[in-house]
Scaffold this motif. Structure first.
Motif, PDB file in Angstrom:
ATOM      1  N   PRO A 100       0.776  -1.136   0.014  1.00 50.85           N
ATOM      2  CA  PRO A 100      -0.093  -0.065  -0.025  1.00 50.85           C
ATOM      3  C   PRO A 100       0.770   1.206  -0.110  1.00 50.85           C
ATOM      4  N   ARG A 101       0.473   2.197  -0.713  1.00 51.15           N
ATOM      5  CA  ARG A 101       1.215   3.401  -0.882  1.00 51.15           C
ATOM      6  C   ARG A 101       0.761   4.693   0.043  1.00 51.15           C
ATOM      7  N   GLU A 102      -0.723   4.339   0.307  1.00 56.04           N
ATOM      8  CA  GLU A 102      -1.186   5.815   0.945  1.00 56.04           C
ATOM      9  C   GLU A 102      -1.635   5.158   2.627  1.00 56.04           C
ATOM     10  N   ALA A 103      -1.643   6.037   3.517  1.00 54.23           N
ATOM     11  CA  ALA A 103      -2.105   5.836   4.784  1.00 54.23           C
ATOM     12  C   ALA A 103      -3.513   5.840   4.879  1.00 54.23           C
ATOM     13  N   PRO A 104      -4.105   4.935   5.804  1.00 54.55           N
ATOM     14  CA  PRO A 104      -5.917   5.417   6.157  1.00 54.55           C
ATOM     15  C   PRO A 104      -5.916   6.851   6.614  1.00 54.55           C
ATOM     16  N   SER A 105      -6.999   7.340   6.259  1.00 62.86           N
ATOM     17  CA  SER A 105      -7.649   8.775   6.672  1.00 62.86           C
ATOM     18  C   SER A 105      -8.560   8.672   7.581  1.00 62.86           C
TER      19      SER A 105
ATOM     20  N   TRP B 159     -11.449   4.236  11.239  1.00 65.62           N
ATOM     21  CA  TRP B 159     -10.668   5.119   9.942  1.00 65.62           C
ATOM     22  C   TRP B 159     -11.318   4.695   8.800  1.00 65.62           C
ATOM     23  N   LYS B 160     -10.751   5.691   7.641  1.00 62.60           N
ATOM     24  CA  LYS B 160     -11.202   5.317   6.141  1.00 62.60           C
ATOM     25  C   LYS B 160     -10.051   4.489   5.472  1.00 62.60           C
ATOM     26  N   SER B 161     -10.424   3.800   4.361  1.00 59.46           N
ATOM     27  CA  SER B 161      -9.580   3.160   3.460  1.00 59.46           C
ATOM     28  C   SER B 161      -9.097   4.282   2.777  1.00 59.46           C
ATOM     29  N   PRO B 162      -7.651   4.116   2.356  1.00 62.09           N
ATOM     30  CA  PRO B 162      -6.949   5.013   1.217  1.00 62.09           C
ATOM     31  C   PRO B 162      -7.640   5.020   0.032  1.00 62.09           C
ATOM     32  N   THR B 163      -7.217   6.007  -0.789  1.00 61.17           N
ATOM     33  CA  THR B 163      -7.768   5.877  -2.355  1.00 61.17           C
ATOM     34  C   THR B 163      -7.542   4.601  -3.122  1.00 61.17           C
ATOM     35  N   PRO B 164      -8.517   4.158  -3.663  1.00 60.38           N
ATOM     36  CA  PRO B 164      -8.388   2.943  -4.439  1.00 60.38           C
ATOM     37  C   PRO B 164      -7.210   3.072  -5.474  1.00 60.38           C
ATOM     38  N   GLY B 165      -6.353   2.061  -5.523  1.00 63.07           N
ATOM     39  CA  GLY B 165      -5.305   2.242  -6.717  1.00 63.07           C
ATOM     40  C   GLY B 165      -4.381   0.901  -6.389  1.00 63.07           C
ATOM     41  N   PRO B 166      -3.266   0.858  -7.201  1.00 63.38           N
ATOM     42  CA  PRO B 166      -2.544  -0.186  -7.051  1.00 63.38           C
ATOM     43  C   PRO B 166      -1.708  -0.231  -5.500  1.00 63.38           C
ATOM     44  N   GLY B 167      -1.605  -1.292  -4.898  1.00 59.96           N
ATOM     45  CA  GLY B 167      -1.090  -1.501  -3.660  1.00 59.96           C
ATOM     46  C   GLY B 167      -2.348  -1.498  -2.659  1.00 59.96           C
ATOM     47  N   LYS B 168      -3.648  -1.875  -3.088  1.00 59.29           N
ATOM     48  CA  LYS B 168      -4.640  -2.000  -2.159  1.00 59.29           C
ATOM     49  C   LYS B 168      -4.450  -2.743  -0.953  1.00 59.29           C
ATOM     50  N   PRO B 169      -4.819  -2.212   0.106  1.00 60.39           N
ATOM     51  CA  PRO B 169      -4.825  -3.041   1.365  1.00 60.39           C
ATOM     52  C   PRO B 169      -5.647  -4.508   1.565  1.00 60.39           C
ATOM     53  N   ARG B 170      -5.015  -5.528   2.175  1.00 60.39           N
ATOM     54  CA  ARG B 170      -5.731  -6.609   2.171  1.00 60.39           C
ATOM     55  C   ARG B 170      -6.100  -6.541   3.698  1.00 60.39           C
ATOM     56  N   GLY B 171      -5.764  -5.638   4.604  1.00 61.09           N
ATOM     57  CA  GLY B 171      -6.015  -5.691   5.844  1.00 61.09           C
ATOM     58  C   GLY B 171      -5.222  -4.375   6.549  1.00 61.09           C
TER      59      GLY B 171
ATOM     60  N   ILE C 210      -2.039   6.328  18.996  1.00 64.84           N
ATOM     61  CA  ILE C 210      -2.766   5.376  18.134  1.00 64.84           C
ATOM     62  C   ILE C 210      -2.204   5.531  16.650  1.00 64.84           C
ATOM     63  N   THR C 211      -1.941   4.730  15.721  1.00 70.58           N
ATOM     64  CA  THR C 211      -1.714   4.762  14.380  1.00 70.58           C
ATOM     65  C   THR C 211      -2.157   3.766  13.637  1.00 70.58           C
ATOM     66  N   VAL C 212      -2.560   3.816  12.368  1.00 72.28           N
ATOM     67  CA  VAL C 212      -3.158   2.835  11.601  1.00 72.28           C
ATOM     68  C   VAL C 212      -2.424   2.597  10.228  1.00 72.28           C
ATOM     69  N   LYS C 213      -1.855   1.494   9.843  1.00 71.86           N
ATOM     70  CA  LYS C 213      -1.352   1.240   8.387  1.00 71.86           C
ATOM     71  C   LYS C 213      -1.857   0.147   7.620  1.00 71.86           C
ATOM     72  N   GLY C 214      -2.047   0.240   6.586  1.00 69.74           N
ATOM     73  CA  GLY C 214      -2.494  -0.919   5.506  1.00 69.74           C
ATOM     74  C   GLY C 214      -1.341  -1.838   5.323  1.00 69.74           C
ATOM     75  N   PHE C 215      -1.703  -3.161   4.753  1.00 66.82           N
ATOM     76  CA  PHE C 215      -0.815  -4.134   4.430  1.00 66.82           C
ATOM     77  C   PHE C 215      -1.467  -5.201   3.391  1.00 66.82           C
ATOM     78  N   ASN C 216      -0.494  -5.690   2.765  1.00 67.65           N
ATOM     79  CA  ASN C 216      -1.140  -6.891   1.744  1.00 67.65           C
ATOM     80  C   ASN C 216       0.137  -7.795   1.723  1.00 67.65           C
ATOM     81  N   SER C 217      -0.066  -8.687   0.842  1.00 71.06           N
ATOM     82  CA  SER C 217       0.728  -9.811   0.606  1.00 71.06           C
ATOM     83  C   SER C 217       2.192  -9.257   0.361  1.00 71.06           C
ATOM     84  N   ILE C 218       2.509  -8.141  -0.082  1.00 70.26           N
ATOM     85  CA  ILE C 218       3.584  -7.429  -0.763  1.00 70.26           C
ATOM     86  C   ILE C 218       4.476  -6.820   0.755  1.00 70.26           C
TER      87      ILE C 218
END
Length: 804
Positions: free
Chosen positions: A579-584, A600-612, A652-660
């Motif tokens: 993921p390239r962007e942080a949750p907002s 929180w809100k999901s980041p803008t859709p695009g490459p690097g979409k979070p899976r969790g 508290i901070t939040v970050k997205g992740f995926n298999s990459i």
């Protein structure tokens, strides 16, 4: 001290006599200066190999001495001043040992006795004879020559115990035997005898009396003495033989035996019967494996005689109990028997015999059974020539089991096959008159064994023994990898995967893969060599292409012989990256003394979409590295943090992740947990029970400065044994409860606050029965005066209760 010649001191005389098997020590000590050297030798021979030299060669030791060790031995001592020698003769003797002994003997008087005894020893033993302990010498009928004793025309007086003595100067040995001279008048047992002869056959009448000495024999028929002729003969053993017997020969025959002690007669009664004939049908029969057949044996014989039958298979009697249920003996008539053979196997082929026997005759008849069945296994298979995909094979014919072979089936086995598999051949099919063929469409560079199976009209037989293992020659690969796919990977990676080609299809050594790819819309292919035959993946990294770039991909094969085919082209996308962007819009607030809710809100859709998402939290005054982390189960956008400390501020901070990988974290927000609930439980519970209704009150709970304010109470009513719970919430320190039915009830009360639930009070236990009024005016902890209790309860009734 000056030098002087050696002198010998010996410890064996010039002649030594020893017994066989003992150990002999010949000692020869020498004096001299310098100290002399001692050597041994055997005159006219070699010192035995088993001999041992001891004490600086001064002692010659010969163990287990034998006759051949006899001889003259010499010890010699010498030094530079001279030499001297001593000779001694060693003679080995042995005690007598028997080679032949005499045995107990019974003889008729008048016969010749010859006994011999023989012994060995050194010196050679001499012999003498004794009878009943007295010495014997040659005289009259008795003759003695060394160990041989002969008595001519023995008589009763010669009976007795005999000894043969063999002796030399060291010992004597004895051999004992008893001689019995028989003497008896003739006696016949049994008497009379009955003889049944077959018409036209020869018959013998024996005359064997017990008598000693041997009697004189005469035969007569009726009152007339029998004069031998061409048809009636008297044999040397006194047997009367009648050739080509007829009915006229029937009658009584008398044998008379006579010696000097007496005489006796024996009568032989002769009957001549019709010859028996046996017919075994069918005499030759052909059957197929699995069928059944009946062989019938019929005898024609004299009706006055009984007949017995016996069946044979290849000259051996059939054991009907241990034949596996294939054979059955069937008696159809007194003179006819059948042999039933069920569910015939190949091993049942052969000759079957029927033997019929009466007291007069024995007749044997034989029939041949041929069994048709599947062919036997062909002979050894030889690989004549091998190429990359073919093998030329030859074999020898097996037995056809009386049904011509129609076809041969060639089978092969390799490390990659599930057992034996039929292979294609040239020619196809392989007919029964052939003894060679070519196996085709084999895989190159694979080890094969071959075998051949024959088939005829009956079925398919057992296979031949396998050939020796042979490997086909190498060839260019012909099978491309399958299931080419890919995707995922880290940012700027193109991940390509495939199923590896089995060793069965690698066709040679030096096997590997050629990975070819190009971005969609481009012309030239990039090719990369993967040298491992077991590889299943290749990763290509290039930071110039963006995420999820489509590529055309194909995977080929090669080995030392050359390049093989490529797979079909497939489209594979490069990795999207982490993921390239942080949750907002991250928000957090305390919901109890140990819990904080985060949204929180999901980041803008695009490459690097979070899976969790991963939420990090730590105490405001501590470092982020010391904090804890929790991940969402899926791509949820909220989480409740638990297990926190009360009345504390958390970052508290939040970050997205995926298999990459993980994306950037959001800006930290803070939230404070509520103060903990009051630690003091409600006290002084009072109740009044009227039937199934209970009025309950307690002292209000007051929160301390570090505790959350009380905003109400929770009353828990539990019915024992039923698992039934009833919860009532009120803002006041009192409530009314209704007991649903008879039974035992437990009541507990706890305070409610923004920080959570406080501690439970002491329990109140009530027992009631449906329709029965229970006792009232009871209390727990403390009981107030009766008037005050009623006042308190009345006050409670006047105050309305609010539900929580």
């Amino acid at each position: 001290m000056g030098e002087y010649e050696p002198k010998i001191e010996v410890h064996f005389p010039t002649s030594v006599l020893v017994a066989k098997g003992v150990t002999v020590r010949l000692e020869c000590f020498a004096l001299g200066n310098p100290v002399p050297t001692i050597t041994w030798r055997k005159i006219n021979g070699n010192i035995p190999k088993k001999a041992r030299l001891r004490k600086s060669q001064a002692v010659l030791e010969i163990p287990n001495i034998q006759l051949e060790d006899s001889g003259t031995y010499e010890c010699k001592a010498e030094n530079p001043r001279g030499s001297t020698a001593f000779k001694g003769h060693l003679q080995v003797y042995t005690l007598p040992q028997w080679v032949r002994m005499i045995n107990d003997t019974q003889m008729d008087s008048g016969e010749k006795l010859q006994w011999e005894c023989k012994a060995i020893g050194r010196p050679r033993p001499t012999y003498r004879w004794l009878r009943n302990g007295l010495p014997l010498t040659s005289q009259g009928r008795l003759e003695i020559v060394n160990g041989e004793l002969t008595i001519h025309k023995v008589q009763q007086a010669d009976s007795g115990m005999y000894q043969c003595v063999a002796e030399n100067k060291y010992a004597a040995i004895y051999s004992n035997a008893e001689l019995q001279i028989l003497a008896s008048a003739p006696v016949f047992l049994p008497n009379p005898i009955r003889v049944i002869a077959t018409l036209g056959k020869d018959v013998s009448l024996d005359c064997k009396p017990k008598a000693s000495p041997k009697p004189r024999i005469t035969w007569k028929r009726g009152d007339r003495r029998i004069i031998p002729n061409k048809r009636i003969m008297l044999l040397r053993n006194n047997t009367l033989k009648i050739v080509n017997s007829s009915r006229a020969d029937e009658g009584n025959y008398v044998c008379r035996a006579e010696n000097q002690l007496g005489s006796a007669e024996m009568t032989a009664i002769l009957w001549v019967k019709e010859a028996m004939r046996v017919v075994l049908s069918p005499s030759r029969v052909e059957v197929t494996v699995g069928e059944s057949v009946v062989l019938s044996c019929k005898a024609t014989h004299d009706t006055s005689l009984d007949v017995a039958f016996q069946w044979f298979f290849n000259q051996k009697p059939i054991n009907f109990q241990y034949d596996g249920g294939h054979f059955e003996y069937i008696q159809t008539q007194s003179s006819t028997v059948d042999l039933m053979i069920r569910n015939i196997l190949l091993k049942h082929a052969g000759k079957y015999g029927c033997r019929a026997q009466t007291s007069a005759d024995t007749v044997f008849a034989e029939a041949e059974l041929l069994v048709r069945g599947p062919p036997g296994p062909p002979g050894v298979v030889i690989v004549e020539e091998i190429t990359d995909t073919t093998a030329t094979l030859s074999w020898t014919r097996g037995v056809d089991n009386h049904s011509p072979i129609s076809t041969y089936n060639i089978q092969a086995r390799s490390p990659f096959s599930l057992g034996w598999q039929t292979v294609k051949t040239d020619p196809e099919p392989v007919t029964g008159d052939m003894e060679s063929a070519m196996a085709v469409e084999l895989n190159p560079w694979v080890e094969y064994e071959f075998r051949v199976v024959a088939t005829n009209a009956i079925g398919t037989g057992d296979p031949s023994a396998p050939s020796r293992g042979v490997r086909t020659k190498e060839a260019v690969p012909s099978v491309a990898p399958s299931n080419v796919s890919g995707g995922n990977g880290r940012r700027h990676e193109l991940v390509i995967s495939w199923e590896p080609v089995s060793e069965e299809f690698q066709n040679g050594e030096g096997f590997g893969y050629i990975v070819a790819f190009r971005a969609n819309g481009t012309r030239g292919w990039k090719e990369k060599m993967v040298t491992s035959a077991d590889s299943t993946m290749y990763k290509y990294r290039d930071e110039t292409f963006p995420p999820l770039t489509p590529f055309e991909v194909k995977v080929g094969v090669y080995n030392n012989k050359g390049d093989g085919p490529f797979s079909k082209v497939v489209i594979i996308h490069s990795a999207e990256g982490e993921p390239r962007e942080a949750p907002s819009d991250v928000k957090a607030y305390g919901i109890s003394s140990s819990e904080i809710r985060v949204t929180w809100k999901s980041p803008t859709p695009g490459p690097g979409k979070p899976r969790g998402y991963e939420v990090s939290y730590w105490k405001d005054m501590e470092l982020e590295e010391s904090g804890k982390k929790q991940q969402t189960v899926k791509n949820e956008t909220s989480m409740v943090l638990t297990g926190l400390e009360g009345n504390s501020v958390y970052a508290i901070t939040v970050k997205g992740f995926n298999s990459i990988g993980q994306g950037p974290g959001s800006t930290a927000v803070t939230a404070k947990t509520r103060k903990p609930p009051p630690a003091q439980p409600p006290a002084n519970l009072h109740w009044l029970q009227e039937g199934n209704n209970v009025s309950l009150s307690w002292d209000p709970v007051k929160a301390k400065d570090n505790e959350s304010d009380v905003i109400g109470y929770m009353v828990l009513l539990k019915q024992e044994g039923r698992g039934h719970n009833q919860v009532t919430r009120t803002i006041n320190p009192s409530t009314m409860l209704s007991l649903p039915e008879g039974g035992t009830y437990v009541i507990e009360v706890r305070a409610l606050s923004e920080g959570g639930e406080g501690a439970f009070s002491s329990q109140v236990r009530l027992v009631t029965s449906s329709g029965v009024r229970a006792k009232s005016n009871q209390c727990s902890v403390h009981c107030l005066p009766r008037s005050l209790t009623w006042t308190a309860i009345l006050l409670v009734l006047l105050v309305p209760s609010a539900s929580w």
